[in-house]
Write an enzyme that holds these catalytic residues in place. Structure first.
Site, PDB file in Angstrom:
ATOM      1  CB  SER A 268     -34.286  28.567   3.291  1.00  0.00           C
ATOM      2  OG  SER A 268     -34.346  28.680   4.583  1.00  0.00           O
TER       3      SER A 268
ATOM      4  N   GLY B  25     -39.763  25.710   6.735  1.00  0.00           N
ATOM      5  CA  GLY B  25     -40.958  26.058   5.899  1.00  0.00           C
ATOM      6  C   GLY B  25     -41.575  24.695   5.446  1.00  0.00           C
ATOM      7  CB  ALA B  26     -43.180  23.928   1.909  1.00  0.00           C
ATOM      8  CB  ALA B  27     -37.994  22.049   2.760  1.00  0.00           C
TER       9      ALA B  27
ATOM     10  CB  THR C 164     -35.690  24.858  -0.599  1.00  0.00           C
ATOM     11  OG1 THR C 164     -36.093  26.072  -0.078  1.00  0.00           O
ATOM     12  CG2 THR C 164     -34.397  24.185  -0.040  1.00  0.00           C
ATOM     13  CE1 TYR C 165     -34.047  31.272   1.115  1.00  0.00           C
ATOM     14  CE2 TYR C 165     -36.080  30.382  -0.134  1.00  0.00           C
ATOM     15  CZ  TYR C 165     -35.251  31.083   0.975  1.00  0.00           C
ATOM     16  OH  TYR C 165     -36.125  31.663   1.967  1.00  0.00           O
TER      17      TYR C 165
END
Length: 122
Positions: free
Chosen positions: A25, A73-75, A57-58
């Site tokens: 996120s 995370g991945a972001a 993402t969100y």
């Protein structure tokens, strides 16, 4: 017919945190969310002005008044602390709505505090 239109954007915010091991996120200061009319868990597209990366993402809420823009995370692999970002939301609109729609643009200062809110184009 529905068109997907830019609803709002946070223009040139600065990344304040990147946490690879968080679930995922983008944490955004609640003051910025309110200014842009963005909501927690809404899908966002992010454009890294510093390195050219584009990803989605969100939203999750970050503390009001904190100036936080945290990539999780991945972001967190897509930006570093200090990078400049543009964060956008889009939404479906009818032909009639899209003909007169003006997206909201939130400009910020160096601490990610709201400097100006305007309709685009200015």
């Amino acid at each position: 017919m529905q068109r997907i239109m830019l609803r709002a954007k946070l223009h040139r915010v600065t990344v304040t945190e990147a946490d690879l091991h968080y679930e995922g996120s983008c944490g955004i200061d609640e003051d910025l969310l309110d200014a842009a009319g963005m909501r927690e868990f809404e899908r966002i597209e992010l454009y890294n002005v510093t390195n050219g990366e584009r990803f989605d993402t969100y939203i999750i809420k970050a503390a009001r008044g904190s100036g936080a823009i945290s990539l999780n995370g991945a972001a967190a692999r897509r930006a570093q602390v200090g990078d400049l970002m543009i964060i956008c939301t889009y939404g479906p609109m009818s032909e009639e709505e899209s003909a007169t729609h003006k997206p909201k643009v939130v400009l910020v200062d160096d601490a990610n505090r709201v400097k100006e809110i305007r309709k685009f184009p200015a």
